[in-house]
Write an enzyme that holds these catalytic residues in place. Structure first.
Site, PDB file in Angstrom:
ATOM      1  N   LYS A 293      11.845  -4.045  13.557  1.00  0.00           N
ATOM      2  CA  LYS A 293      13.272  -4.187  13.221  1.00  0.00           C
ATOM      3  C   LYS A 293      14.110  -3.622  14.371  1.00  0.00           C
ATOM      4  O   LYS A 293      13.920  -2.484  14.803  1.00  0.00           O
ATOM      5  CB  LYS A 293      13.569  -3.424  11.925  1.00  0.00           C
ATOM      6  CG  LYS A 293      15.029  -3.516  11.506  1.00  0.00           C
ATOM      7  CD  LYS A 293      15.212  -3.046  10.073  1.00  0.00           C
ATOM      8  CE  LYS A 293      15.618  -1.610   9.929  1.00  0.00           C
ATOM      9  NZ  LYS A 293      17.003  -1.319  10.309  1.00  0.00           N
TER      10      LYS A 293
ATOM     11  N   GLY B 152      10.741   3.891   9.442  1.00  0.00           N
ATOM     12  CA  GLY B 152      11.239   4.249  10.767  1.00  0.00           C
ATOM     13  C   GLY B 152      10.788   5.622  11.185  1.00  0.00           C
ATOM     14  O   GLY B 152       9.678   5.808  11.690  1.00  0.00           O
ATOM     15  N   ARG B 153      11.637   6.601  10.911  1.00  0.00           N
ATOM     16  CA  ARG B 153      11.419   7.943  11.450  1.00  0.00           C
ATOM     17  C   ARG B 153      10.114   8.596  11.058  1.00  0.00           C
ATOM     18  O   ARG B 153       9.589   9.413  11.814  1.00  0.00           O
ATOM     19  CB  ARG B 153      12.602   8.839  11.063  1.00  0.00           C
ATOM     20  CG  ARG B 153      13.866   8.455  11.803  1.00  0.00           C
ATOM     21  CD  ARG B 153      15.076   9.040  11.160  1.00  0.00           C
ATOM     22  NE  ARG B 153      15.272   8.498   9.820  1.00  0.00           N
ATOM     23  CZ  ARG B 153      16.210   8.924   8.981  1.00  0.00           C
ATOM     24  NH1 ARG B 153      17.019   9.888   9.360  1.00  0.00           N
ATOM     25  NH2 ARG B 153      16.354   8.377   7.793  1.00  0.00           N
TER      26      ARG B 153
ATOM     27  N   THR C 176      23.241   2.368   0.576  1.00  0.00           N
ATOM     28  CA  THR C 176      22.825   3.555  -0.195  1.00  0.00           C
ATOM     29  C   THR C 176      23.717   4.762   0.109  1.00  0.00           C
ATOM     30  O   THR C 176      23.653   5.770  -0.575  1.00  0.00           O
ATOM     31  CB  THR C 176      21.350   3.922   0.072  1.00  0.00           C
ATOM     32  OG1 THR C 176      21.148   3.851   1.465  1.00  0.00           O
ATOM     33  CG2 THR C 176      20.423   3.013  -0.672  1.00  0.00           C
TER      34      THR C 176
ATOM     35  N   PRO D 174      33.514 -16.512   7.646  1.00  0.00           N
ATOM     36  CA  PRO D 174      32.373 -17.429   7.584  1.00  0.00           C
ATOM     37  C   PRO D 174      31.965 -18.016   8.936  1.00  0.00           C
ATOM     38  O   PRO D 174      30.776 -18.036   9.282  1.00  0.00           O
ATOM     39  CB  PRO D 174      32.858 -18.514   6.615  1.00  0.00           C
ATOM     40  CG  PRO D 174      33.803 -17.792   5.698  1.00  0.00           C
ATOM     41  CD  PRO D 174      34.504 -16.785   6.574  1.00  0.00           C
TER      42      PRO D 174
ATOM     43  N   HIS E 142      28.875  -9.149   8.485  1.00  0.00           N
ATOM     44  CA  HIS E 142      29.922  -9.223   7.456  1.00  0.00           C
ATOM     45  C   HIS E 142      31.222  -9.550   8.185  1.00  0.00           C
ATOM     46  O   HIS E 142      31.863  -8.674   8.769  1.00  0.00           O
ATOM     47  CB  HIS E 142      30.020  -7.863   6.737  1.00  0.00           C
ATOM     48  CG  HIS E 142      30.947  -7.870   5.557  1.00  0.00           C
ATOM     49  ND1 HIS E 142      31.007  -6.838   4.652  1.00  0.00           N
ATOM     50  CD2 HIS E 142      31.835  -8.789   5.124  1.00  0.00           C
ATOM     51  CE1 HIS E 142      31.902  -7.111   3.717  1.00  0.00           C
ATOM     52  NE2 HIS E 142      32.424  -8.291   3.986  1.00  0.00           N
TER      53      HIS E 142
ATOM     54  N   ASP F 125      14.150   2.490  15.611  1.00  0.00           N
ATOM     55  CA  ASP F 125      15.390   3.260  15.766  1.00  0.00           C
ATOM     56  C   ASP F 125      15.151   4.331  16.824  1.00  0.00           C
ATOM     57  O   ASP F 125      15.029   5.524  16.528  1.00  0.00           O
ATOM     58  CB  ASP F 125      15.785   3.897  14.421  1.00  0.00           C
ATOM     59  CG  ASP F 125      16.151   2.850  13.389  1.00  0.00           C
ATOM     60  OD1 ASP F 125      16.581   1.739  13.784  1.00  0.00           O
ATOM     61  OD2 ASP F 125      15.998   3.118  12.183  1.00  0.00           O
TER      62      ASP F 125
ATOM     63  N   ASP G 296      18.484  -6.664  12.575  1.00  0.00           N
ATOM     64  CA  ASP G 296      19.215  -6.057  11.454  1.00  0.00           C
ATOM     65  C   ASP G 296      20.601  -5.577  11.898  1.00  0.00           C
ATOM     66  O   ASP G 296      20.783  -4.425  12.286  1.00  0.00           O
ATOM     67  CB  ASP G 296      18.393  -4.887  10.904  1.00  0.00           C
ATOM     68  CG  ASP G 296      19.027  -4.259   9.678  1.00  0.00           C
ATOM     69  OD1 ASP G 296      19.852  -4.927   9.027  1.00  0.00           O
ATOM     70  OD2 ASP G 296      18.692  -3.093   9.361  1.00  0.00           O
TER      71      ASP G 296
ATOM     72  N   LYS H 129      23.322  -6.521   9.814  1.00  0.00           N
ATOM     73  CA  LYS H 129      24.085  -6.576   8.559  1.00  0.00           C
ATOM     74  C   LYS H 129      25.453  -7.240   8.760  1.00  0.00           C
ATOM     75  O   LYS H 129      26.510  -6.628   8.617  1.00  0.00           O
ATOM     76  CB  LYS H 129      24.246  -5.170   7.966  1.00  0.00           C
ATOM     77  CG  LYS H 129      22.912  -4.492   7.651  1.00  0.00           C
ATOM     78  CD  LYS H 129      23.076  -3.153   6.989  1.00  0.00           C
ATOM     79  CE  LYS H 129      21.769  -2.532   6.550  1.00  0.00           C
ATOM     80  NZ  LYS H 129      20.895  -2.093   7.667  1.00  0.00           N
TER      81      LYS H 129
HETATM   82  O1  C5P Z   1      14.478   6.426   6.995  1.00  0.00           O
HETATM   83  P1  C5P Z   1      13.819   5.486   7.936  1.00  0.00           P
HETATM   84  O2  C5P Z   1      13.889   5.970   9.340  1.00  0.00           O
HETATM   85  O3  C5P Z   1      12.410   5.115   7.513  1.00  0.00           O
HETATM   86  O4  C5P Z   1      14.683   4.159   7.852  1.00  0.00           O
HETATM   87  C1  C5P Z   1      14.231   2.974   8.457  1.00  0.00           C
HETATM   88  C2  C5P Z   1      15.275   1.903   8.438  1.00  0.00           C
HETATM   89  O5  C5P Z   1      15.619   1.540   7.133  1.00  0.00           O
HETATM   90  C3  C5P Z   1      16.572   2.294   9.140  1.00  0.00           C
HETATM   91  O6  C5P Z   1      16.700   1.444  10.250  1.00  0.00           O
HETATM   92  C4  C5P Z   1      17.681   2.053   8.170  1.00  0.00           C
HETATM   93  O7  C5P Z   1      18.688   1.201   8.670  1.00  0.00           O
HETATM   94  C5  C5P Z   1      17.011   1.333   7.033  1.00  0.00           C
HETATM   95  N1  C5P Z   1      17.434   1.897   5.770  1.00  0.00           N
HETATM   96  C6  C5P Z   1      18.227   1.142   4.929  1.00  0.00           C
HETATM   97  N2  C5P Z   1      18.579   1.632   3.722  1.00  0.00           N
HETATM   98  C7  C5P Z   1      18.156   2.841   3.331  1.00  0.00           C
HETATM   99  C8  C5P Z   1      17.380   3.608   4.180  1.00  0.00           C
HETATM  100  C9  C5P Z   1      17.018   3.105   5.414  1.00  0.00           C
HETATM  101  O8  C5P Z   1      18.567   0.011   5.261  1.00  0.00           O
HETATM  102  N3  C5P Z   1      18.479   3.288   2.152  1.00  0.00           N
END
Ligand code: C5P
Length: 224
Positions: free
Chosen positions: A30, A202-203, A112, A64, A61, A9, A57, A59
């Site tokens: 990713k 990620g971060r 989330t 079909p 939606h 990211d 990634d 996601k």
């Molecule tokens: O918080 P962090 O930078 O580690 O997140 C890494 C990846 O996880 C992000 O690309 C985010 O899309 C995904 N993620 C997720 N659901 C969460 C938290 C993070 O899909 N609850």
């Protein structure tokens, strides 16, 4: 054993540095919409050419047929893993699976960023945990390879879904991160013990000085 996926990211230049620095390690990278579009897709070739596993990634939606075509091109790109929303429904999932060859397709249940209030406002009577299980079970029964879930729900899902599946677990806490916006996190060890197959970070990693050293330390924990 669990595997590590690093969420790129970040911008194209930093992503290229990371790809270079971690050469030879067994990792997933990713790629989400930001990096994919800002690099005009170029980053995908870098990841593939350097022998990493590729996780696209987006996601998906949609109707079909549109998702089926999206999965076709993700396959052609050489992705090992990709995501679709289980709420896209039975037909969408079945169409997506028709195009599957090497790419594992994992389902997203409820983001989330949604909570119990959201469910109540939408007229959903289930509590959040039950609802996530219902969606995950439906996705796996329809043939998805896995589920994206939090480290807090992975044990519950593994215990309550009969068919084996790949649990992809983001929301990992590691060191201190400025601007941390994820509240329901778990540690690497906890995620692994509870049944995570792939942890996504990620971060907390991508801007570290000694990234290679940190990543090797994490791989050791995961491989135990
Ligand atoms: O918080 P962090 O930078 O580690 O997140 C890494 C990846 O996880 C992000 O690309 C985010 O899309 C995904 N993620 C997720 N659901 C969460 C938290 C993070 O899909 N609850």
């Amino acid at each position: 054993m669990a595997e590590l996926c690093i969420a790129l990211d970040t911008d194209k230049e930093r992503a290229k540095e990371i790809i270079e620095e971690l050469k030879g390690l067994n990792l997933f990278f990713k790629v989400g919409p930001y990096l994919y579009f800002s690099s005009r897709g170029e980053i995908v070739d870098r990841i593939n050419d350097n022998g990493y596993k590729l996780f696209i990634d987006f996601k998906f939606h949609d109707i079909p047929n549109t998702v089926r075509l999206a999965i076709r091109s993700v396959e052609e790109m050489g992705a090992d893993l990709t995501t679709i929303h289980i709420l896209g429904g039975k037909e969408m999932i079945e169409e997506a699976i028709k195009e599957r060859r090497k790419t594992k397709i994992v389902g997203v249940t409820l983001l989330t960023s949604h909570n119990e209030n959201f469910l109540r406002n939408m007229g959903v009577a289930y509590d959040l945990k039950e609802y996530v299980l219902k969606l995950a079970d439906a996705g796996i029964s329809l043939g998805l390879d896995g589920i994206v879930c939090s480290g807090r729900e992975v044990k519950y899902l593994k215990e309550n879904i009969k068919k084996p599946f790949i649990a992809v677990v983001p929301g990992i806490s590691y060191g201190e991160v400025a601007g941390e916006d994820q509240k329901r996190t778990v540690s690497i060890e906890e995620a692994k013990v509870k049944g995570a197959d792939i942890i996504v970070m990620g971060r907390s990693l991508i801007n570290r000085r000694n990234l290679r050293k940190e990543v090797m330390k994490i791989l050791e924990i995961l491989e135990l």
